[in-house]
Design an enzyme around this catalytic site. Structure first.
Site, PDB file in Angstrom:
ATOM      1  N   ASN A   1      31.927  37.084  36.098  1.00  0.00           N
ATOM      2  CA  ASN A   1      31.820  38.511  35.830  1.00  0.00           C
ATOM      3  C   ASN A   1      31.148  38.667  34.479  1.00  0.00           C
ATOM      4  O   ASN A   1      31.558  38.032  33.508  1.00  0.00           O
ATOM      5  CB  ASN A   1      33.234  39.124  35.806  1.00  0.00           C
ATOM      6  CG  ASN A   1      33.263  40.536  35.215  1.00  0.00           C
ATOM      7  OD1 ASN A   1      33.979  40.794  34.260  1.00  0.00           O
ATOM      8  ND2 ASN A   1      32.476  41.431  35.772  1.00  0.00           N
ATOM      9  N   TYR A   2      30.073  39.475  34.392  1.00  0.00           N
ATOM     10  CA  TYR A   2      29.451  39.786  33.104  1.00  0.00           C
ATOM     11  C   TYR A   2      29.279  41.293  33.022  1.00  0.00           C
ATOM     12  O   TYR A   2      28.814  41.907  33.984  1.00  0.00           O
ATOM     13  CB  TYR A   2      28.131  39.015  32.927  1.00  0.00           C
ATOM     14  CG  TYR A   2      28.460  37.541  32.748  1.00  0.00           C
ATOM     15  CD1 TYR A   2      28.915  37.063  31.522  1.00  0.00           C
ATOM     16  CD2 TYR A   2      28.412  36.655  33.829  1.00  0.00           C
ATOM     17  CE1 TYR A   2      29.298  35.739  31.350  1.00  0.00           C
ATOM     18  CE2 TYR A   2      28.799  35.324  33.680  1.00  0.00           C
ATOM     19  CZ  TYR A   2      29.241  34.876  32.437  1.00  0.00           C
ATOM     20  OH  TYR A   2      29.647  33.580  32.287  1.00  0.00           O
ATOM     21  N   ARG A   3      29.732  41.874  31.928  1.00  0.00           N
ATOM     22  CA  ARG A   3      29.799  43.338  31.854  1.00  0.00           C
ATOM     23  C   ARG A   3      29.417  43.862  30.465  1.00  0.00           C
ATOM     24  O   ARG A   3      29.540  43.161  29.462  1.00  0.00           O
ATOM     25  CB  ARG A   3      31.200  43.807  32.235  1.00  0.00           C
ATOM     26  CG  ARG A   3      32.304  43.189  31.400  1.00  0.00           C
ATOM     27  CD  ARG A   3      33.697  43.411  31.989  1.00  0.00           C
ATOM     28  NE  ARG A   3      34.711  42.818  31.114  1.00  0.00           N
ATOM     29  CZ  ARG A   3      35.093  41.533  31.159  1.00  0.00           C
ATOM     30  NH1 ARG A   3      34.599  40.711  32.066  1.00  0.00           N
ATOM     31  NH2 ARG A   3      35.986  41.077  30.309  1.00  0.00           N
TER      32      ARG A   3
ATOM     33  N   GLY B   1      38.720  57.424  42.610  1.00  0.00           N
ATOM     34  CA  GLY B   1      37.293  57.389  42.925  1.00  0.00           C
ATOM     35  C   GLY B   1      36.699  55.996  42.892  1.00  0.00           C
ATOM     36  O   GLY B   1      35.500  55.829  43.123  1.00  0.00           O
ATOM     37  N   SER B   2      37.502  54.954  42.600  1.00  0.00           N
ATOM     38  CA  SER B   2      36.928  53.613  42.604  1.00  0.00           C
ATOM     39  C   SER B   2      36.781  53.136  44.049  1.00  0.00           C
ATOM     40  O   SER B   2      37.445  53.636  44.948  1.00  0.00           O
ATOM     41  CB  SER B   2      37.814  52.660  41.808  1.00  0.00           C
ATOM     42  OG  SER B   2      39.069  52.540  42.434  1.00  0.00           O
ATOM     43  N   ARG B   3      35.911  52.150  44.263  1.00  0.00           N
ATOM     44  CA  ARG B   3      35.665  51.693  45.628  1.00  0.00           C
ATOM     45  C   ARG B   3      36.554  50.484  45.920  1.00  0.00           C
ATOM     46  O   ARG B   3      36.242  49.358  45.519  1.00  0.00           O
ATOM     47  CB  ARG B   3      34.189  51.333  45.798  1.00  0.00           C
ATOM     48  CG  ARG B   3      33.842  51.037  47.258  1.00  0.00           C
ATOM     49  CD  ARG B   3      32.342  50.857  47.429  1.00  0.00           C
ATOM     50  NE  ARG B   3      31.965  50.770  48.828  1.00  0.00           N
ATOM     51  CZ  ARG B   3      31.710  49.627  49.458  1.00  0.00           C
ATOM     52  NH1 ARG B   3      31.851  48.473  48.828  1.00  0.00           N
ATOM     53  NH2 ARG B   3      31.351  49.647  50.740  1.00  0.00           N
TER      54      ARG B   3
ATOM     55  N   SER C   1      29.956  41.057  39.284  1.00  0.00           N
ATOM     56  CA  SER C   1      31.110  40.184  39.444  1.00  0.00           C
ATOM     57  C   SER C   1      31.081  39.571  40.824  1.00  0.00           C
ATOM     58  O   SER C   1      30.551  40.157  41.770  1.00  0.00           O
ATOM     59  CB  SER C   1      32.405  40.935  39.215  1.00  0.00           C
ATOM     60  OG  SER C   1      32.638  41.796  40.283  1.00  0.00           O
TER      61      SER C   1
ATOM     62  N   HIS D   1      34.345  32.113  40.416  1.00  0.00           N
ATOM     63  CA  HIS D   1      34.365  33.535  40.051  1.00  0.00           C
ATOM     64  C   HIS D   1      33.561  33.705  38.776  1.00  0.00           C
ATOM     65  O   HIS D   1      33.638  32.881  37.878  1.00  0.00           O
ATOM     66  CB  HIS D   1      35.813  33.986  39.794  1.00  0.00           C
ATOM     67  CG  HIS D   1      35.898  35.246  38.982  1.00  0.00           C
ATOM     68  ND1 HIS D   1      36.344  35.268  37.675  1.00  0.00           N
ATOM     69  CD2 HIS D   1      35.565  36.532  39.286  1.00  0.00           C
ATOM     70  CE1 HIS D   1      36.296  36.512  37.217  1.00  0.00           C
ATOM     71  NE2 HIS D   1      35.831  37.295  38.163  1.00  0.00           N
TER      72      HIS D   1
END
Lengths: 345, 345
Positions: free
Chosen positions: B152-154, B303-305, B136, B150
């Protein structure tokens, strides 16, 4: 001993029409209606929030030299408000002081959500007539040595199907310095503590903790500022006593903040200090948009006035990737306090 | 007719170790593991997102003259990521391109929330092993005549108690100009439409609408920008075909955006135009913090950054009370498009 109990208009400073003359704008409710209902809590609170707005705006105008823009607005569903905003002043980057007095019908679910204790309220055909009012303010100064302040005092009443009136007060005042100044923090908290102590010795310690808990930016592990007091859902020991407490709090707004503003009015600052202020402003935005209950509720409510809700956002803010102040710097000293709130009195 | 079906490494451009050499950093998953599992979708997607990150970063570095800072990070619960950020460059105010590859166990509730259709998934003892990965990026240029982009590919896969693997893809690319430029908007949408049309003639019209609906700042009654495409939960007609579509989209990132950057590189701008950019940046922050599902989910996930999630925020932003462009101005022309999305192809 024959203690004379003063009449309401004496206790609260005289005739309604006369008192309205000092306001930034006529009150939201028609003056004649207020006069007819002068003994009712909704009238007394509306007068208090209008007075608080006027006192605070005038004190800020005096120190800045600028003037507040005054916008009256109406809410289609009932009521309205008065927004006072000063932008790009000499001292203040953005100063907003807003009063709103709104009424109408709530769904049972919405009413339940409004109380932090989530009390069940029974409406007639699921509808509950309510009246809500409050004064709220956020002041962002230009000089990074002058802290940002926020306060909000509000009153809520709701009528159940059987005619019972539920009511409660909420509010608080909190300070967001960019750099720690022990003297300022202690002055600010002491003025609040004194106001609290007149009413209940538990108020200051309890509401100070509540404030640190409420203004917490969870994803950063930091509080928004150095706190103050915060309370909600206050409905005991009596309406008269809670109102009297809220009045004491509202009266501290000027003495809490203005001495700090005056003290740092001419402090010099570096571009680096201004940058750090801008980074802290970014965190302020994060708190207000991600966590603040009032903002979230406001933005999700149809017919709310977005410009008045978002006037709490600073004029400018900054997000630096991986910003971390140098060890031992004044900036990291500030962060330490935000990461573990301290006692100030 | 004897059509030769190419082997996977040919179709996707050769040996894994060799391909990794062009990346900003070695992939999140160990190269040997990727080689062992080179036919698996999770490997092919990890290679695609690493490649997309590298291609985009290098194209941006070339035009800016600056270098990306590359941070590798690990997630305690499983997996990690690579964040590339360029801040205060010559052309870009803030450019972030992030890859993450995470795995672990989800609760049934969390798994359900991840799918926009809210499909019920049965886990073993309520737990569902999952693997999620994506690239992203948000690019905020300095010049107000160069739009923000912007994308984002997931890819997501989850294993149910009976061993069934559920998988789906999501993504999109969208543009946020500060001033309307018909030629830019039409170039951007046409490149996306062409990529979509190769796979399904309904993709572009459907995903264009989805994009306008998703990037909508409800409390402002405005879209964030002029859109592009957005899709989620895509799991048909086949994994191979959806991956091929996502690959086509990822390959458009550079041709969608870089020609627009180059075209406006030397456009001059006034302080008023810069101000309007800053106001629009404020709206960008509002969307990302109040509505964006990825940001909300990220900030709420232990726990996410946080720094990688919030790298999408601009370096600077501005909130002016009651900002309203003059009638007939270029600024109000922009607003009109944001208030009623138009067709671009």
């Amino acid at each position: 001993m024959a203690t004379k109990i003063p009449r309401v208009e004496e206790r609260e400073g005289g005739d309604i029409a006369e008192r309205c003359k000092s306001f930034m704008s006529p009150p939201v409710t028609d003056i004649q209606v207020l006069q007819q209902r002068k003994g009712e809590m909704s009238t007394r609170m509306e007068m208090l929030i209008m007075e608080t707005q006027a006192e605070f705006c005038k004190a800020l105008e005096e120190v800045d030299g600028g003037k507040f823009r005054v916008d009256r607005w109406q809410r289609k569903e009932g009521g309205g408000g008065i927004s006072c905003v000063m932008q790009d002043g000499k001292v203040f980057e953005k100063a907003g002081v807003n009063v709103s007095v709104v009424y109408g019908n709530l769904t049972e679910e919405a009413a339940r959500q409004m109380r932090s204790r989530g009390k069940v309220l029974k409406g007639k055909d699921g509808k509950l007539p309510f009246r809500a009012m409050g004064v709220s303010s956020v002041i962002h100064p230009k000089n990074p040595h002058i802290p940002t302040v926020h306060f909000n005092y509000r009153y809520f009443e709701i009528e159940e199907a059987d005619g019972t009136k539920q009511w409660w007060f909420g509010g608080g005042t909190d300070l967001t310095p960019i750099y720690i100044n022990l003297e300022d923090g202690s002055h600010f908290h002491n003025v609040l503590k004194e106001a609290c102590d007149k009413h209940n010795p538990q108020y200051y310690p309890d509401f100070k903790k509540w404030c640190d808990r409420y203004f917490y930016i969870r994803h950063r592990g930091e509080t928004r500022g150095i706190g103050g007091i915060f309370f909600d859902d206050l409905d005991s020991p009596s309406q008269e006593e809670v109102f009297s407490f809220v009045k004491s709090c509202a009266k501290t707004v000027v003495p809490c903040y203005l001495p700090i503003v005056r003290k740092h009015l001419n402090d010099s600052f570096s571009p680096e200090e201004k940058d750090w202020q801008q980074v802290r402003r970014g965190r302020y935005v994060e708190f207000n948009l991600v966590y603040d209950r009032g903002v979230k509720f406001g933005l999700a409510t149809p017919g709310s006035r977005v410009e008045s809700i978002l006037m709490s956002l600073p004029l400018t803010a900054r997000w630096e990737y991986m910003h971390e102040p140098a060890k031992g710097s004044k900036e990291s000293e500030m962060l330490e306090v935000l990461r573990s709130p301290r006692e100030w009195v």
